[in-house]
Motif scaffolding. Structure first.
Motif, PDB file in Angstrom:
ATOM      1  N   THR A 189     -13.168  43.334   1.503  1.00  0.00           N
ATOM      2  CA  THR A 189     -12.028  43.383   0.574  1.00  0.00           C
ATOM      3  C   THR A 189     -11.126  44.561   0.889  1.00  0.00           C
ATOM      4  OG1 THR A 189     -13.336  44.658  -1.001  1.00  0.00           O
ATOM      5  CG2 THR A 189     -13.291  42.255  -1.279  1.00  0.00           C
ATOM      6  N   ARG A 190     -11.624  45.466   1.748  1.00  0.00           N
ATOM      7  CA  ARG A 190     -10.832  46.627   2.158  1.00  0.00           C
ATOM      8  C   ARG A 190     -11.064  46.816   3.659  1.00  0.00           C
ATOM      9  NH1 ARG A 190      -8.604  51.348  -0.380  1.00  0.00           N
ATOM     10  NH2 ARG A 190      -9.259  50.538  -2.402  1.00  0.00           N
ATOM     11  N   CYS A 191     -10.016  47.109   4.393  1.00  0.00           N
ATOM     12  CA  CYS A 191     -10.116  47.298   5.843  1.00  0.00           C
ATOM     13  C   CYS A 191     -10.803  48.631   6.132  1.00  0.00           C
ATOM     14  CB  CYS A 191      -8.729  47.274   6.483  1.00  0.00           C
ATOM     15  SG  CYS A 191      -8.762  47.563   8.263  1.00  0.00           S
ATOM     16  N   THR A 229     -15.229  36.661  11.256  1.00  0.00           N
ATOM     17  CA  THR A 229     -14.297  37.786  11.175  1.00  0.00           C
ATOM     18  C   THR A 229     -12.903  37.281  10.844  1.00  0.00           C
ATOM     19  OG1 THR A 229     -13.783  37.686  13.526  1.00  0.00           O
ATOM     20  CG2 THR A 229     -15.591  39.150  12.867  1.00  0.00           C
ATOM     21  N   LYS A 230     -12.077  38.226  10.396  1.00  0.00           N
ATOM     22  CA  LYS A 230     -10.660  37.943  10.161  1.00  0.00           C
ATOM     23  C   LYS A 230      -9.872  39.161  10.590  1.00  0.00           C
ATOM     24  CE  LYS A 230     -10.914  39.409   5.325  1.00  0.00           C
ATOM     25  NZ  LYS A 230     -10.725  39.005   3.941  1.00  0.00           N
ATOM     26  N   LYS A 231      -8.550  39.046  10.639  1.00  0.00           N
ATOM     27  CA  LYS A 231      -7.704  40.164  11.053  1.00  0.00           C
ATOM     28  C   LYS A 231      -7.083  40.808   9.823  1.00  0.00           C
ATOM     29  CE  LYS A 231      -6.534  39.125  15.729  1.00  0.00           C
ATOM     30  NZ  LYS A 231      -6.423  40.215  16.624  1.00  0.00           N
ATOM     31  N   CYS A 232      -7.054  42.105   9.849  1.00  0.00           N
ATOM     32  CA  CYS A 232      -6.378  42.851   8.790  1.00  0.00           C
ATOM     33  C   CYS A 232      -4.878  42.636   8.965  1.00  0.00           C
ATOM     34  CB  CYS A 232      -6.720  44.330   8.887  1.00  0.00           C
ATOM     35  SG  CYS A 232      -5.770  45.369   7.758  1.00  0.00           S
ATOM     36  N   PRO A 233      -4.148  42.212   7.913  1.00  0.00           N
ATOM     37  CA  PRO A 233      -2.710  41.976   8.064  1.00  0.00           C
ATOM     38  C   PRO A 233      -1.910  43.255   8.260  1.00  0.00           C
ATOM     39  CG  PRO A 233      -3.374  41.660   5.781  1.00  0.00           C
ATOM     40  CD  PRO A 233      -4.617  41.892   6.572  1.00  0.00           C
ATOM     41  N   PHE A 234      -2.501  44.410   8.018  1.00  0.00           N
ATOM     42  CA  PHE A 234      -1.771  45.668   8.133  1.00  0.00           C
ATOM     43  C   PHE A 234      -1.956  46.326   9.494  1.00  0.00           C
ATOM     44  CE2 PHE A 234      -2.846  45.011   3.645  1.00  0.00           C
ATOM     45  CZ  PHE A 234      -1.570  44.920   3.113  1.00  0.00           C
ATOM     46  N   CYS A 235      -3.223  46.453   9.940  1.00  0.00           N
ATOM     47  CA  CYS A 235      -3.467  47.136  11.221  1.00  0.00           C
ATOM     48  C   CYS A 235      -3.902  46.185  12.328  1.00  0.00           C
ATOM     49  CB  CYS A 235      -4.497  48.241  11.047  1.00  0.00           C
ATOM     50  SG  CYS A 235      -6.166  47.637  10.701  1.00  0.00           S
ATOM     51  N   MET A 236      -4.093  44.903  12.005  1.00  0.00           N
ATOM     52  CA  MET A 236      -4.465  43.848  12.950  1.00  0.00           C
ATOM     53  C   MET A 236      -5.835  44.080  13.595  1.00  0.00           C
ATOM     54  SD  MET A 236      -1.995  41.961  12.366  1.00  0.00           S
ATOM     55  CE  MET A 236      -2.156  40.614  13.485  1.00  0.00           C
ATOM     56  N   SER A 237      -6.705  44.832  12.964  1.00  0.00           N
ATOM     57  CA  SER A 237      -8.073  45.026  13.445  1.00  0.00           C
ATOM     58  C   SER A 237      -8.944  43.877  12.967  1.00  0.00           C
ATOM     59  CB  SER A 237      -8.656  46.328  12.898  1.00  0.00           C
ATOM     60  OG  SER A 237      -7.896  47.424  13.333  1.00  0.00           O
ATOM     61  N   GLU A 238      -9.981  43.571  13.734  1.00  0.00           N
ATOM     62  CA  GLU A 238     -10.915  42.541  13.295  1.00  0.00           C
ATOM     63  C   GLU A 238     -11.900  43.151  12.324  1.00  0.00           C
ATOM     64  OE1 GLU A 238     -12.855  39.901  15.887  1.00  0.00           O
ATOM     65  OE2 GLU A 238     -11.042  39.380  16.979  1.00  0.00           O
ATOM     66  N   ILE A 239     -12.076  42.460  11.203  1.00  0.00           N
ATOM     67  CA  ILE A 239     -12.983  42.937  10.171  1.00  0.00           C
ATOM     68  C   ILE A 239     -13.850  41.787   9.710  1.00  0.00           C
ATOM     69  CG2 ILE A 239     -11.491  44.821   9.401  1.00  0.00           C
ATOM     70  CD1 ILE A 239     -10.509  42.992   7.161  1.00  0.00           C
ATOM     71  N   ASP A 240     -14.901  42.107   8.969  1.00  0.00           N
ATOM     72  CA  ASP A 240     -15.802  41.094   8.443  1.00  0.00           C
ATOM     73  C   ASP A 240     -15.043  40.169   7.494  1.00  0.00           C
ATOM     74  OD1 ASP A 240     -18.179  40.474   6.156  1.00  0.00           O
ATOM     75  OD2 ASP A 240     -18.705  40.259   8.276  1.00  0.00           O
ATOM     76  N   ILE A 241     -15.418  38.905   7.471  1.00  0.00           N
ATOM     77  CA  ILE A 241     -14.727  37.904   6.657  1.00  0.00           C
ATOM     78  C   ILE A 241     -14.863  38.193   5.163  1.00  0.00           C
ATOM     79  CG2 ILE A 241     -16.624  36.245   6.467  1.00  0.00           C
ATOM     80  CD1 ILE A 241     -13.260  35.003   7.369  1.00  0.00           C
ATOM     81  N   HIS A 258     -10.721  50.213   8.863  1.00  0.00           N
ATOM     82  CA  HIS A 258      -9.937  50.976   9.838  1.00  0.00           C
ATOM     83  C   HIS A 258      -8.752  51.672   9.186  1.00  0.00           C
ATOM     84  CE1 HIS A 258     -12.308  49.165  13.032  1.00  0.00           C
ATOM     85  NE2 HIS A 258     -12.098  47.975  12.449  1.00  0.00           N
ATOM     86  N   CYS A 259      -7.968  50.923   8.400  1.00  0.00           N
ATOM     87  CA  CYS A 259      -6.775  51.516   7.788  1.00  0.00           C
ATOM     88  C   CYS A 259      -6.933  51.726   6.287  1.00  0.00           C
ATOM     89  CB  CYS A 259      -5.548  50.667   8.076  1.00  0.00           C
ATOM     90  SG  CYS A 259      -5.558  49.054   7.264  1.00  0.00           S
ATOM     91  N   THR A 260      -8.037  51.330   5.726  1.00  0.00           N
ATOM     92  CA  THR A 260      -8.417  51.442   4.301  1.00  0.00           C
ATOM     93  C   THR A 260      -7.453  50.725   3.363  1.00  0.00           C
ATOM     94  OG1 THR A 260      -7.276  53.551   3.924  1.00  0.00           O
ATOM     95  CG2 THR A 260      -9.577  53.648   4.724  1.00  0.00           C
ATOM     96  N   SER A 261      -6.698  49.772   3.872  1.00  0.00           N
ATOM     97  CA  SER A 261      -5.807  48.974   3.010  1.00  0.00           C
ATOM     98  C   SER A 261      -6.616  47.971   2.228  1.00  0.00           C
ATOM     99  CB  SER A 261      -4.764  48.246   3.853  1.00  0.00           C
ATOM    100  OG  SER A 261      -4.000  49.154   4.587  1.00  0.00           O
ATOM    101  N   GLU A 262      -6.170  47.707   1.005  1.00  0.00           N
ATOM    102  CA  GLU A 262      -6.807  46.653   0.222  1.00  0.00           C
ATOM    103  C   GLU A 262      -6.273  45.326   0.714  1.00  0.00           C
ATOM    104  OE1 GLU A 262      -7.286  46.786  -3.957  1.00  0.00           O
ATOM    105  OE2 GLU A 262      -7.123  48.971  -3.988  1.00  0.00           O
ATOM    106  N   LEU A 263      -7.188  44.400   0.955  1.00  0.00           N
ATOM    107  CA  LEU A 263      -6.812  43.119   1.518  1.00  0.00           C
ATOM    108  C   LEU A 263      -6.496  42.135   0.393  1.00  0.00           C
ATOM    109  CD1 LEU A 263      -9.576  42.930   4.240  1.00  0.00           C
ATOM    110  CD2 LEU A 263      -7.219  43.648   4.535  1.00  0.00           C
ATOM    111  N   PRO A 264      -5.442  41.346   0.565  1.00  0.00           N
ATOM    112  CA  PRO A 264      -5.121  40.360  -0.460  1.00  0.00           C
ATOM    113  C   PRO A 264      -6.156  39.236  -0.433  1.00  0.00           C
ATOM    114  CG  PRO A 264      -3.623  40.166   1.415  1.00  0.00           C
ATOM    115  CD  PRO A 264      -4.479  41.376   1.650  1.00  0.00           C
ATOM    116  N   GLU A 265      -6.460  38.673  -1.591  1.00  0.00           N
ATOM    117  CA  GLU A 265      -7.396  37.567  -1.688  1.00  0.00           C
ATOM    118  C   GLU A 265      -6.758  36.333  -1.092  1.00  0.00           C
ATOM    119  OE1 GLU A 265     -10.556  37.489  -2.915  1.00  0.00           O
ATOM    120  OE2 GLU A 265     -10.405  39.675  -3.041  1.00  0.00           O
ATOM    121  N   GLU A 266      -7.566  35.510  -0.408  1.00  0.00           N
ATOM    122  CA  GLU A 266      -7.032  34.312   0.241  1.00  0.00           C
ATOM    123  C   GLU A 266      -7.192  33.109  -0.638  1.00  0.00           C
ATOM    124  OE1 GLU A 266      -8.730  33.942   4.105  1.00  0.00           O
ATOM    125  OE2 GLU A 266      -8.036  35.885   4.704  1.00  0.00           O
TER     126      GLU A 266
END
Length: 133
Positions: free
Chosen positions: A121-123, A106-118, A125-133
């Protein structure tokens, strides 16, 4: 034969077998304390109360020293077992392989700080698009 000896070693050094052996040995040593307590304190008190015997101060000090001797015997036995088990645990841990740390799932969403699957590509919980690492 080698496999048989390895299986026996695994059985004998398993935690519950060692705990049971220590319990039996400590129980035997503790029964010495109980026996000494009854022989050196309870029986003489009952003999005095029933008039069966009289004791001198030297007899009473002999009873006390015998009881203290059995308590010291128990403490020495317990200390030796403690040192023995500490050595056995150290020997068994030397041969054990260290586990590698598992990769995070898992990783944390940088916007809502929820734990999501590693792999997300989209959270969710908050439906934000996650930046590529």
């Amino acid at each position: 034969m080698k496999k048989f000896m390895e299986e026996f070693k695994a059985f004998a050094l398993r935690g519950n077998v060692m705990d049971m052996a220590v319990g039996v040995i400590i129980g035997g040593a503790f029964s010495g304390i109980v026996t000494s307590l009854t022989d050196n304190f309870i029986k003489p008190i009952l003999n005095v109360l029933t008039g069966g015997a009289t004791y001198t101060l030297q007899d009473v000090s002999g009873f006390a020293s015998s009881f203290i001797s059995s308590v010291v015997n128990f403490l020495i036995m317990a200390f030796i077992l403690f040192c023995l088990l500490k050595a056995v645990n150290k020997v068994t841990s030397l041969g054990a392989k260290k586990e590698e740390s598992a990769a995070p799932t898992t990783k944390k969403c940088p916007f809502c700080m929820s734990e999501i699957d590693i792999k997300a590509t989209r959270c969710p919980h908050c439906t934000s698009e996650l930046p590529e690492e």
